[in-house]
Write an enzyme that holds these catalytic residues in place. Structure first.
Site, PDB file in Angstrom:
ATOM      1  N   SER A   1      14.588  29.448 -22.512  1.00 12.77           N
ATOM      2  CA  SER A   1      13.334  29.967 -23.045  1.00 12.77           C
ATOM      3  C   SER A   1      12.471  30.409 -21.876  1.00 12.77           C
ATOM      4  O   SER A   1      12.584  29.872 -20.770  1.00 12.77           O
ATOM      5  CB  SER A   1      12.595  28.885 -23.841  1.00 12.77           C
TER       6      SER A   1
ATOM      7  N   TYR B   1       9.753  20.054 -23.575  1.00 11.58           N
ATOM      8  CA  TYR B   1      10.353  21.348 -23.909  1.00 11.58           C
ATOM      9  C   TYR B   1      10.378  22.248 -22.678  1.00 11.58           C
ATOM     10  O   TYR B   1      11.408  22.834 -22.326  1.00 11.58           O
ATOM     11  CB  TYR B   1       9.575  22.016 -25.050  1.00 11.58           C
TER      12      TYR B   1
ATOM     13  N   ALA C   1      10.077  21.438 -19.449  1.00 10.27           N
ATOM     14  CA  ALA C   1      10.914  20.893 -18.381  1.00 10.27           C
ATOM     15  C   ALA C   1      12.392  21.044 -18.703  1.00 10.27           C
ATOM     16  O   ALA C   1      13.205  21.359 -17.823  1.00 10.27           O
ATOM     17  CB  ALA C   1      10.566  19.423 -18.149  1.00 10.27           C
TER      18      ALA C   1
END
Length: 245
Positions: free
Chosen positions: A138, A151, A153
């Site tokens: 992402s 999320y 990390a």
């Protein structure tokens, strides 16, 4: 040129292919001739619906909760060879739950730890076919993500794991690459896409002027798995309509 994206006779496994981006990628490979297998968390394919952003027609479904490394280890694949492994599993915990240990541990186990466990499980199969791995991360792995430390990390870790495995396994004939989506309308992003005010603000920040579709991510995955990308190794392709610019 068309034959470069023809996967007839190839076997593809999409972990997290039961809905959203993974489901779009799974169908893209199937439409190009591949036999596509999907891992998801629910007991059967019948437990998913269109409301989940899911269409498992033509796909072979198996329940494996990759947040549990023992389930990955115990899983018995229904295929003998594998050409492409797509790792699209992912979860997020909202309402600042990732600042506490249970939320942090769960998100990291699915979004990062399982990437390595799944890659290791299928390394020999992929080495035999000179196959490829595609890790879906992402753009949150490239910047801060307020409220979701695990999320962000985990996605940063996924991008670096793509580089590291790309370097480590290239000599074994396995190409490891990734793609980093921006805002895509899936069940994970409903907190934004179902909120008109948030969505308006999100779209204003995207130069392309629209949210991404699973098919946009699928196109990138097809490229990375194809001979067109035969010299691409350890790279994460950003597919975000310019959001990260």
């Amino acid at each position: 040129m068309a034959q470069d994206t023809d996967f007839t006779g190839k076997t593809v496994l999409v972990v997290g292919g039961s809905s959203g981006i993974g489901n779009g990628i799974a169908h893209a490979f199937m439409e190009r001739g591949a036999k596509v297998h999907v891992w998801g968390t629910r007991p059967s394919a019948e437990d998913y619906s269109a409301e989940d952003g899911s269409d498992l027609t033509g796909l072979t479904y198996t329940q494996v909760d990759v947040g549990d490394p023992d389930q990955i280890e115990a899983a018995q694949p229904s295929f003998d060879t594998l050409d492409v492994l797509v790792l699209c599993q992912g979860i997020v915990a909202y309402k600042r739950a990732e600042f506490d240990r249970p939320g942090w541990d769960k998100v990291m186990s699915v979004n990062l730890d399982s990437l390595m466990h799944c890659s290791r499980k299928f390394k020999t199969m992929l080495q035999d076919t000179k196959g490829s791995i595609i890790i879906v991360s992402s753009i949150s792995g490239l910047k801060a993500n307020i409220g979701n430390p695990a999320y962000a990390a985990s996605k940063a870790g996924a991008i670096n794991l793509t580089k590291t495995l790309g370097q480590a396994w290239a000599r074994d004939g396995i190409r490891v690459n990734g793609l980093a989506p921006g805002l895509v309308d899936t069940k994970l992003t409903k907190v934004t896409t179902d909120n008109p005010k948030r969505m308006e603000g999100a779209l204003a920040a995207i130069p392309a002027g629209r949210a991404g579709e699973p098919s946009d991510m699928a196109g990138a995955a097809i490229f990375l798995a194809s001979p067109l990308a035969s010299y691409v190794c350890g790279h994460t392709l950003i597919v975000d309509g310019g959001l990260s610019l």
